[in-house]
Design an enzyme around this catalytic site. Structure first.
Site, PDB file in Angstrom:
ATOM      1  N   CYS A  53     -42.388 -58.229  17.618  1.00  0.00           N
ATOM      2  CA  CYS A  53     -42.068 -57.159  18.555  1.00  0.00           C
ATOM      3  C   CYS A  53     -40.822 -57.514  19.348  1.00  0.00           C
ATOM      4  O   CYS A  53     -40.374 -58.660  19.365  1.00  0.00           O
ATOM      5  CB  CYS A  53     -43.243 -56.913  19.501  1.00  0.00           C
ATOM      6  SG  CYS A  53     -43.757 -58.378  20.437  1.00  0.00           S
ATOM      7  N   HIS A  64     -40.004 -66.396  17.909  1.00  0.00           N
ATOM      8  CA  HIS A  64     -40.004 -66.911  16.536  1.00  0.00           C
ATOM      9  C   HIS A  64     -38.635 -67.474  16.167  1.00  0.00           C
ATOM     10  O   HIS A  64     -38.534 -68.545  15.553  1.00  0.00           O
ATOM     11  CB  HIS A  64     -40.390 -65.785  15.574  1.00  0.00           C
ATOM     12  CG  HIS A  64     -40.139 -66.115  14.137  1.00  0.00           C
ATOM     13  ND1 HIS A  64     -41.010 -66.866  13.387  1.00  0.00           N
ATOM     14  CD2 HIS A  64     -39.096 -65.788  13.312  1.00  0.00           C
ATOM     15  CE1 HIS A  64     -40.526 -66.996  12.163  1.00  0.00           C
ATOM     16  NE2 HIS A  64     -39.366 -66.342  12.086  1.00  0.00           N
ATOM     17  N   HIS A  70     -34.310 -69.570  13.229  1.00  0.00           N
ATOM     18  CA  HIS A  70     -33.895 -68.465  12.350  1.00  0.00           C
ATOM     19  C   HIS A  70     -33.006 -67.534  13.175  1.00  0.00           C
ATOM     20  O   HIS A  70     -33.480 -66.875  14.099  1.00  0.00           O
ATOM     21  CB  HIS A  70     -35.117 -67.718  11.812  1.00  0.00           C
ATOM     22  CG  HIS A  70     -35.930 -68.541  10.878  1.00  0.00           C
ATOM     23  ND1 HIS A  70     -37.122 -68.093  10.329  1.00  0.00           N
ATOM     24  CD2 HIS A  70     -35.733 -69.796  10.375  1.00  0.00           C
ATOM     25  CE1 HIS A  70     -37.613 -69.038   9.543  1.00  0.00           C
ATOM     26  NE2 HIS A  70     -36.784 -70.078   9.557  1.00  0.00           N
ATOM     27  N   CYS A 153     -10.343 -32.473  27.831  1.00  0.00           N
ATOM     28  CA  CYS A 153     -11.219 -31.725  26.931  1.00  0.00           C
ATOM     29  C   CYS A 153     -10.412 -30.953  25.897  1.00  0.00           C
ATOM     30  O   CYS A 153     -10.883 -30.714  24.785  1.00  0.00           O
ATOM     31  CB  CYS A 153     -12.123 -30.785  27.723  1.00  0.00           C
ATOM     32  SG  CYS A 153     -11.236 -29.590  28.764  1.00  0.00           S
ATOM     33  N   HIS A 642     -12.580 -25.104  30.593  1.00  0.00           N
ATOM     34  CA  HIS A 642     -13.108 -26.217  29.811  1.00  0.00           C
ATOM     35  C   HIS A 642     -13.119 -25.836  28.340  1.00  0.00           C
ATOM     36  O   HIS A 642     -13.463 -24.706  27.979  1.00  0.00           O
ATOM     37  CB  HIS A 642     -14.527 -26.572  30.277  1.00  0.00           C
ATOM     38  CG  HIS A 642     -15.121 -27.741  29.559  1.00  0.00           C
ATOM     39  ND1 HIS A 642     -14.578 -29.001  29.617  1.00  0.00           N
ATOM     40  CD2 HIS A 642     -16.217 -27.826  28.751  1.00  0.00           C
ATOM     41  CE1 HIS A 642     -15.316 -29.829  28.886  1.00  0.00           C
ATOM     42  NE2 HIS A 642     -16.314 -29.132  28.350  1.00  0.00           N
TER      43      HIS A 642
END
EC number: 3.4.19.12
Length: 913
Positions: A53, A64, A70, A153, A642
């Site tokens: 997880c 892990h 790893h 824009c 716009h």
């Protein structure tokens, strides 16, 4: 992000990983705590099946990795990789794509290895369907927003609209090796990088177009600062600069092609009609001497049906065109730019223009672009049809204030088409220029350029002047009620108007604007159409643009034959349709004291825009219907507002709204109701898709062949994206002698691909063109010419520096010669290697002024330079020209004892050369 994929040294520790394995692991649970997804992480170490997880739970994946050393792990939801040792994101896409690479390049297995490092032919084979299905599982590409840099824009909307034009985007994605320029600010490189980021498989949610914004500000100071600008002006400026940076001279290879084809008479008979009528021969009977083959030539006139189109898909892991094939998207052949031509019509000859249809022709290569924003060559005569009432050509000059949203359209009254007859056309030669005019083309001109035939007729002597003008976009007026009634009664009385909606687009400008807009739509829907007036369609705007105009009153026509102002009539028709049709609706008016915006809704079709009613009889385009690609909308007033863009994604066919960094899927009805300002249409052809599939089948046969054929990569891109790619144009990588130009040989693998014999023969028989190329070699003739040219440049510039140094050391020269700085700058660009064409004869006419006595003197305020007599003699011996303008200095003798110091007199005299 793109740089990090080569910097991680731990990728070698990854075991065999397939996407199916990762999908299977994503349906499992954390092996330490049993929690389910999303956001599980799988270890990528060799022979390590661990799934843990993430940080949203106990972060067992990190525990892990630290315990087992790893380093690499992959998110099973997003498929992104993280290296714990490097503490950054890395990429696995090369390993995931490895099984796909072998299937996309069959020529490496079935043909002998090439002696030259050329890339394998990008032809799809039958098993590429699997790779396409895997691609479909990923997020659609191209759905990337753009950050607003401060009232930018207008730029973002324009870039999104262009990005969703597949012919242009495919060129920058698949033909990246052709994007080469030594011109500043290298805007094509910035645009290529932007397109690559937007269409990358691992695309970000939005990009920041800083580099392109900086480049466009260097090109045009109008876009500096943070004021709102017109998106149409930005589009023109951007495409102008892209053309200037990517343009290449058109190689005149008529003699070369004829020599190569002289031994294949049967093939010649099959393709006897391969050459389409060009504008040169359409207007002239004897203009073939100075014409070269270009992209624009080639039509299958030998068959009863229009020339069919073919497709060679590129690599499945990258090509947009393969998606288009699956969705049956249609494309067309963007033809090329040509010069303005004048046609004189004599009153004592035939009374029709039928003779124009019978002119034999062959295609003409594109001509150089103008440096003006509209990029239309200025005619030298009265045939220029842009009047103050309505421009009959696509040329329109913007004069609005830079801070306003748009530039002002000219008044566009729609007039009734008068009844008149046209006379038989005869060409008036445009007049030879002193300097040989070089023709240029680029991917921009191939895609966006069309041409219009404009005619003006004198109603007294029936003389007709014609001009062929190149357009990049059509600026259409929006007709009012009265104009619309005239159009429908005079033009469309037998043609039913296409249905459309009357509602304006939703303008996201706050709740008050939304409520007002909602009420207005409700009122409109409940009110009879006769109250609001008829629906204005895009076809109405086109009809208003192409309607005939009467020239009378203050707008009379100056007839060269009558030598007086006369009543006349003018109209225009489309002579050549572009691959991508850009339409600009004139929504903004800027008067002396105020500005306003036309908010009338214009209904436009999403599919099937037919331009046949507006074509000239001599039009060379076979496909006349267009489908909508994208539309730019403006919300607000003439002073502020716009911009957003609605674009159809070529991969999944869905419509999306691009509002700066926000991308939202919308229904097509939202697009239909939009208040369009700039629209991009693309030619549609179902026949093209079938022909492309046929070529794919031929490629999948893998027939062994003894010969390999090289074909232009750029032309193959036209296969992928154009409906009418035209004849094969291998001249793009060949010189006029049939070899490789020395300056292109070091990157020839970017210019060509290899075709098997059966595919080449099929394409050559269908499209013609060529020439066939089986061997690539550096042209020795060009090499000698380059060395001779370099020697000439070196001698000229060294001699000038020597003479000018002596001139500067002279304290009191007796005579100084004047030379036009315009000509001198052309010469300087030539000797410095910036221009391959010599400047032509010296032209001092711009700085000369003729006095009443016939003597030529230096014009006051002229742009000139001063050189010595020896320098003038040297340059004049090389180039000729004139007139000669010399400034002599002499000391006058004293006339009396009161004249103690002598008077310096400067006399300018000119001697005609």
């Amino acid at each position: 992000m793109g740089d990090s994929r080569d910097l991680c040294p731990h990728l070698d520790s990854i075991g065999e990983v397939t996407k199916e394995d990762l999908l299977l692991k994503s349906m499992g649970t954390c092996q330490s705590c049993g929690v389910t997804g999303p956001n599980l992480w799988a270890c990528l170490q060799v022979a390590c099946p661990y799934v843990g997880c993430g940080e949203s739970f106990a972060d067992h994946s990190t525990i892990h990795a630290q315990a087992k050393k790893h380093n690499l792990t992959v998110n099973l939801t997003t498929f992104r990789l993280w290296c714990y040792a490097c503490e950054k994101e890395v990429f696995l896409e090369q390993r995931l794509a490895a099984p796909l690479l072998g299937s996309s390049k069959f020529s490496e297995q079935d043909s002998p290895p090439p002696s030259h490092p050329l890339k394998a032919v990008p032809i799809a084979v039958a098993d590429e369907g699997e790779s396409e299905s895997e691609d479909d599982d990923l997020k659609p590409r191209g759905l990337t927003g753009m950050k607003n840099l401060g009232n930018s824009c207008y730029m973002n909307a324009a870039l999104q609209a262009l990005s969703n034009c597949p012919p242009l985007t495919q060129f920058f994605l698949e033909c990246g090796g052709l994007v080469r320029t030594d011109k500043k600010p290298a805007l094509c490189k910035s645009y290529q990088k932007l397109v690559s980021e937007v269409w990358h498989k691992k695309r970000p949610s939005y990009v920041v177009p800083t580099s392109l914004s900086h480049g466009i500000k260097l090109v045009n100071p109008m876009f500096r600062g943070y004021a709102q600008q017109d998106t149409q002006e930005f589009l023109r400026c951007l495409m102008d600069q892209l053309h200037e940076e990517l343009k290449e001279p058109v190689v005149a290879t008529v003699a070369l092609t004829e020599a190569r084809d002289s031994d294949s008479s049967d093939t010649d008979e099959k393709r006897e009609g391969d050459r389409s009528p060009s504008e040169d021969e359409f207007l002239s009977c004897d203009s073939s001497s100075d014409r070269g083959e270009g992209d624009g030539q080639g039509r299958g006139g030998g068959s009863s049906q229009a020339e069919t189109e073919l497709l060679i898909p590129d690599e499945a892991s990258r090509a947009i065109s393969e998606k288009e094939r699956m969705k049956d998207r249609k494309f067309s052949w963007g033809q090329q730019r040509t010069n303005s031509e004048q046609v004189d019509e004599d009153a004592d000859v035939d009374t029709t223009m039928a003779a124009l249809d019978d002119q034999p022709a062959e295609a003409q290569p594109p001509s150089p672009r103008s440096s003006s924003p509209c990029r239309t060559p200025e005619p030298d005569n009265d045939a220029h049809l842009c009047s103050s009432s309505r421009p009959c050509s696509p040329v329109h000059h913007h004069e609005g204030h830079a801070k306003l949203s748009s530039s002002p359209p000219r008044a566009s009254p729609v007039r009734m088409a008068p009844s008149y007859v046209l006379k038989k056309a005869q060409v008036l030669s445009a007049g030879s220029r002193r300097r040989k005019e070089q023709r240029y083309r680029s991917v921009i001109s191939d895609i966006f350029d069309g041409s219009i035939l404009s005619l003006v007729q004198c109603l007294t002597c029936d003389r007709v002047s014609a001009t062929v003008e190149t357009f990049q976009d059509l600026s259409l007026p929006i007709p009012g009620k009265e104009d619309l009634a005239k159009l429908h009664s005079a033009i469309y009385q037998n043609v039913p108007a296409k249905p459309g909606t009357c509602g304006d687009s939703y303008a996201a400008q706050g709740w008050l604007a939304f409520i007002v807009e909602y009420i207005r739509r409700f009122v409109v829907s409940c009110t009879p159409s006769w109250f609001w007036g008829p629906v204005v369609t895009l076809e109405d705007c086109l009809a208003a643009f192409f309607a005939a105009d009467e020239l009378k009153g203050d707008n009379m026509y100056s007839c060269e034959r009558c030598k007086k102002l006369r009543n006349g009539v003018k109209y225009c028709k489309v002579l050549r349709l572009p691959e991508i049709l850009c339409i600009h609706l004139k929504r903004f008016r800027h008067e002396v004291m105020y500005s306003f915006k036309i908010n009338s809704h214009v209904s436009f079709p999403l599919e099937g825009l037919d331009l046949r009613p507006f074509l000239a009889k001599e039009c060379t385009s076979q496909i006349t219907t267009y489908d909508l690609l994208s539309v730019i909308c403006h919300h607000g007033t003439a002073g502020s507002g716009h911009y957003i863009a609605y674009c159809q994604n070529v991969i999944n066919g869905q419509w999306y709204e691009f509002d700066d960094q926000y991308v939202t899927e919308v229904h097509e009805t939202v697009v239909q109701n939009a208040e369009g300002y700039v629209l991009f249409y693309r030619k549609s052809s179902e026949e093209a898709v079938r022909e492309r599939q046929q070529v794919v089948s031929l490629a999948a046969m893998r027939e062994p062949s003894l010969l390999r054929f090289y074909v232009s990569r750029e032309w193959l891109n036209k296969f992928n994206t154009f409906a009418e790619p035209g004849p094969i144009t291998n001249q793009t990588f060949l010189c006029s002698h049939g070899g490789i130009p020395p300056h292109k040989y070091h990157y020839i693998d970017d210019l060509v691909v290899i075709l098997p014999q059966n595919v080449w023969e099929h394409l050559y028989n269908r499209f013609g063109g060529g020439p066939a190329v089986n061997h690539l070699y550096v042209c020795s003739i060009c090499q000698v010419e380059i060395e001779a040219l370099a020697k000439r440049r070196r001698i000229e510039i060294d001699t000038f520096i020597k003479l000018n140094k002596a001139f500067q050391a002279e304290e009191s020269p007796g005579i100084i010669y004047c030379i036009s700085m315009q000509w001198f700058r052309e010469w300087e660009a030539f000797v410095k290697g910036k221009d391959n064409e010599p400047p032509g004869p010296i032209d001092n006419s711009r700085i000369a002024q003729v006095k009443g006595s016939g003597h030529v003197q230096l014009k006051q305020g002229a742009d000139y330079g001063q050189i010595s007599e020896e320098t003038w003699t040297y340059l004049n011996s090389l180039y000729g020209g004139g007139p000669e303008i010399a400034i002599r200095q002499s000391v006058a003798q004293p006339l009396g004892p009161e004249s103690l110091h002598g008077e310096q007199k400067i006399e300018a005299e000119a001697r005609a050369v």
